[in-house]
Write an enzyme that holds these catalytic residues in place. Structure first.
Site, PDB file in Angstrom:
ATOM      1  N   SER A 247      39.894  39.033  29.739  1.00  0.00           N
ATOM      2  CA  SER A 247      40.256  37.835  30.488  1.00  0.00           C
ATOM      3  C   SER A 247      41.350  37.070  29.735  1.00  0.00           C
ATOM      4  O   SER A 247      42.396  37.631  29.443  1.00  0.00           O
ATOM      5  CB  SER A 247      38.993  36.981  30.708  1.00  0.00           C
ATOM      6  OG  SER A 247      39.208  36.004  31.669  1.00  0.00           O
ATOM      7  N   ASP A 413      35.437  42.853  40.202  1.00  0.00           N
ATOM      8  CA  ASP A 413      36.066  41.606  39.730  1.00  0.00           C
ATOM      9  C   ASP A 413      36.933  41.017  40.839  1.00  0.00           C
ATOM     10  O   ASP A 413      37.978  41.569  41.193  1.00  0.00           O
ATOM     11  CB  ASP A 413      36.902  41.927  38.480  1.00  0.00           C
ATOM     12  CG  ASP A 413      37.400  40.680  37.762  1.00  0.00           C
ATOM     13  OD1 ASP A 413      37.468  39.607  38.388  1.00  0.00           O
ATOM     14  OD2 ASP A 413      37.731  40.798  36.556  1.00  0.00           O
ATOM     15  N   HIS A 442      33.729  39.735  37.405  1.00  0.00           N
ATOM     16  CA  HIS A 442      34.560  39.482  36.222  1.00  0.00           C
ATOM     17  C   HIS A 442      33.731  39.447  34.932  1.00  0.00           C
ATOM     18  O   HIS A 442      34.127  40.020  33.917  1.00  0.00           O
ATOM     19  CB  HIS A 442      35.302  38.165  36.433  1.00  0.00           C
ATOM     20  CG  HIS A 442      36.210  37.790  35.312  1.00  0.00           C
ATOM     21  ND1 HIS A 442      37.304  38.541  34.957  1.00  0.00           N
ATOM     22  CD2 HIS A 442      36.174  36.737  34.440  1.00  0.00           C
ATOM     23  CE1 HIS A 442      37.912  37.971  33.936  1.00  0.00           C
ATOM     24  NE2 HIS A 442      37.248  36.882  33.599  1.00  0.00           N
TER      25      HIS A 442
HETATM   26  N1  LIG Z   1      32.433  33.782  31.322  1.00  0.00           N
HETATM   27  C1  LIG Z   1      33.682  33.896  30.647  1.00  0.00           C
HETATM   28  C2  LIG Z   1      34.680  34.128  31.683  1.00  0.00           C
HETATM   29  C3  LIG Z   1      36.093  33.819  31.381  1.00  0.00           C
HETATM   30  O1  LIG Z   1      36.816  34.974  31.505  1.00  0.00           O
HETATM   31  C4  LIG Z   1      33.925  32.684  29.780  1.00  0.00           C
HETATM   32  O2  LIG Z   1      33.281  31.663  29.992  1.00  0.00           O
HETATM   33  O3  LIG Z   1      34.711  32.744  28.850  1.00  0.00           O
END
Ligand SMILES: N[C@@H](CCO)C(=O)O
Ligand SMILES: CC(=O)SCCNC(=O)CCNC(=O)[C@H](O)C(C)(C)COP(=O)(O)OP(=O)(O)OC[C@H]1O[C@@H](n2cnc3c(N)ncnc32)[C@H](O)[C@@H]1OP(=O)(O)O
Length: 465
Positions: A247, A413, A442
């Site tokens: 991410s 995702d 995701h």
């Molecule tokens: N759940 C993750 C998702 C962000 O990509 C976070 O809070 O960092």
């Protein structure tokens, strides 16, 4: 009545009036929400893909006890300085920010000097918190940099407590016999520039002695990577055997490979993208507005006010969390179930659906461990992400990459859909394409640790010329 997501009506007892007993329970709330706030049984569809402790013996998570809480309220944050026993919250003020004087835990710090920012200005006296595992070898060629996502930090593996608000977020990645074995690799993970777990961010003290707050500058992913580069230089490292991240962490991993091609041998990008899409920016806008419209946000200068924009941050987390998961998972886990002891169809002070309680839980949990200003700064940094900017476009930028890349998507995702990974993979000179199969969308890059482990192990095992 406080409507769901309302930005007014923060539980007044959260911070307490002067002289108020801050340890006294919030009316209608329970002290130990983990055991008492979500008293229903939910069954996860995929037994075996959950973290230990999430799946009960029969494949279900047992939530027992009855403690209704009014709809739309975030789980109340404990009073400042009073973490729940065992919750690992260790910052002295209890506001989710690690500050000087708090237990350092495994953290180390690098003072990396002034950072000239991509969009103008200079951020003076930057400090980056980081953790390491393993030993740097004599050739200094066994370094793996692990990049955290939006609300993660340097604590990739380990327990909560002793200075760390949360347990490790990739707890099965690093360790003897694990995909990244510290007997072989020297692993570095830094808290991102703009974060709130020891690195310079909006809650840090500016040169005038006051918190940066609203004055904290706009930083980009490129600025963040520049700061990390300085940390590694401080450690005498000029080459990464691998950089890996998911991410927002994947954005930084990719930026390393693009901006420092000679320094990166392998780059593993999970659930990420070469540029923030319109859809991602759109989801972010509502989150940013939720925080900024919280009256307790005070334009970003709330640190000395005794109040925090927890309602706004909680609302942002609710919005984001839905995008991190899937329609199918939510349907499977919660369906139309009411939260036990609550009646969502009751007129007036209605109770909650179980899924609402679940989102309330995640909202409260983040508000206890994260700073709203950091959430804004990091979200805006993600929105800035476009490896092709001022580099002749996406293809030209990615053509610079010399690293052996592994591009990984999660099949479900909806926020970083697989097509973005396809696009990235196609434009990289040397890339393997991997897929995580998950019901969880995701967040699969965090939850599906076995699949992530296999992919990382294989990527590290591919010889480099
Ligand atoms: N759940 C993750 C998702 C962000 O990509 C976070 O809070 O960092
Ligand atoms: C392991 C960690 O917590 S890492 C903490 C640091 N976090 C980061 O670095 C960011 C990355 N982490 C995350 O984004 C998230 O924490 C994730 C992705 C790891 C969460 O993934 P999952 O393991 O699938 O958790 P899930 O979404 O099922 O939520 C479980 C929580 O909801 C609670 N819950 C489940 N049903 C309900 C309900 N009806 N009402 C209220 N709460 C509920 C569970 O009891 C559990 O509580 P806990 O996490 O406080 O123990």
């Amino acid at each position: 009545m406080t409507s769901p997501g309302s930005l007014v009506g923060n539980p007044p007892s959260r911070w307490g009036a002067p002289g108020e007993d801050l340890a006294a329970p919030v009316p209608g709330a329970c002290k130990r929400e983990h055991e008492e706030w979500y008293p229903m049984t939910v069954t996860h569809r995929k037994q075996g893909t959950r973290r230990p402790g999430h799946v009960g013996a029969a494949g279900g998570v047992q939530h027992t006890g009855v403690a209704p809480f009014p709809s739309g309220r975030a789980t109340p944050a404990p009073a400042p300085g009073h973490g729940r026993p065992g919750d690992g919250r260790v910052d002295q003020r209890g506001d989710g920010v690690w500050r000087d004087g708090d237990p350092v835990g495994r953290r180390r710090f690098a003072d990396v000097g002034d950072i000239e920012l991509e969009r103008g200005g200079v951020l003076p006296g930057v400090r980056i918190a980081y953790e390491t595992w393993g030993t740097l070898n004599e050739a200094r060629d066994n370094v793996i940099l692990v990049e955290h996502a939006l609300t993660g930090d340097s604590h990739v593996v380990g327990e909560a407590g002793d200075g760390h608000a949360s347990p490790g977020w990739w707890n099965s990645l690093i360790g003897p016999g694990r995909p990244v074995d510290p007997g072989q690799w020297f692993v570095v993970a830094a808290n991102v520039l703009g974060g709130c777990q020891g690195s310079t961010g909006p809650a840090s003290t500016a040169p005038d002695g006051r918190p940066w707050g609203s004055r904290f500058p706009y930083v980009t992913v490129r600025d963040q990577v520049k700061a990390e580069h300085r940390v590694l230089a401080d450690l005498g490292i000029d080459r990464l055997a691998a950089v890996v991240g998911g991410s927002m962490g994947g954005m930084r991993a990719l930026e390393w490979a693009v901006s420092r091609p000679d320094a990166v041998e392998r780059c593993i990008v999970l659930a990420s993208t070469a540029y923030a899409t319109a859809d991602q920016i759109a989801w972010c806008q509502s989150q940013l507005l939720a925080i900024r419209h919280d009256p307790d946000f005070s334009g970003g200068d709330y640190y000395a006010s005794g109040r925090r924009p927890d309602a706004g941050l909680g609302l942002a987390r609710r919005i984001a969390h839905i995008t991190y998961r899937t329609e199918a998972e939510l349907g499977q886990r919660f369906g139309r179930e009411p939260q036990l002891g609550e009646d969502p169809l009751q007129a007036g002070e209605r109770g909650r659906f179980a899924v609402e309680s679940y989102l309330d839980h995640h909202a409260g949990k983040l508000a206890r461990r994260f700073d709203a200003n950091s959430y804004i700064v990091l979200t805006e940094a993600m929105n800035s992400h476009d490896v092709g900017r001022d580099r002749g476009g996406l293809r030209a930028a990615l053509a610079r990459v010399t690293a052996d890349c592994t591009v990984v998507s999660v099949d479900t995702d909806r926020l970083y859909p697989p097509r973005l990974s396809d696009e990235l993979h196609a434009a990289l000179p040397a890339s393997e394409r991997e897929h995580i199969v998950s019901d969880f969308g995701h967040d699969g890059f965090l939850i599906e640790e076995d699949q992530v482990g296999r992919i990382v192990r294989e990527a590290l095992g591919r010889p480099r010329g």
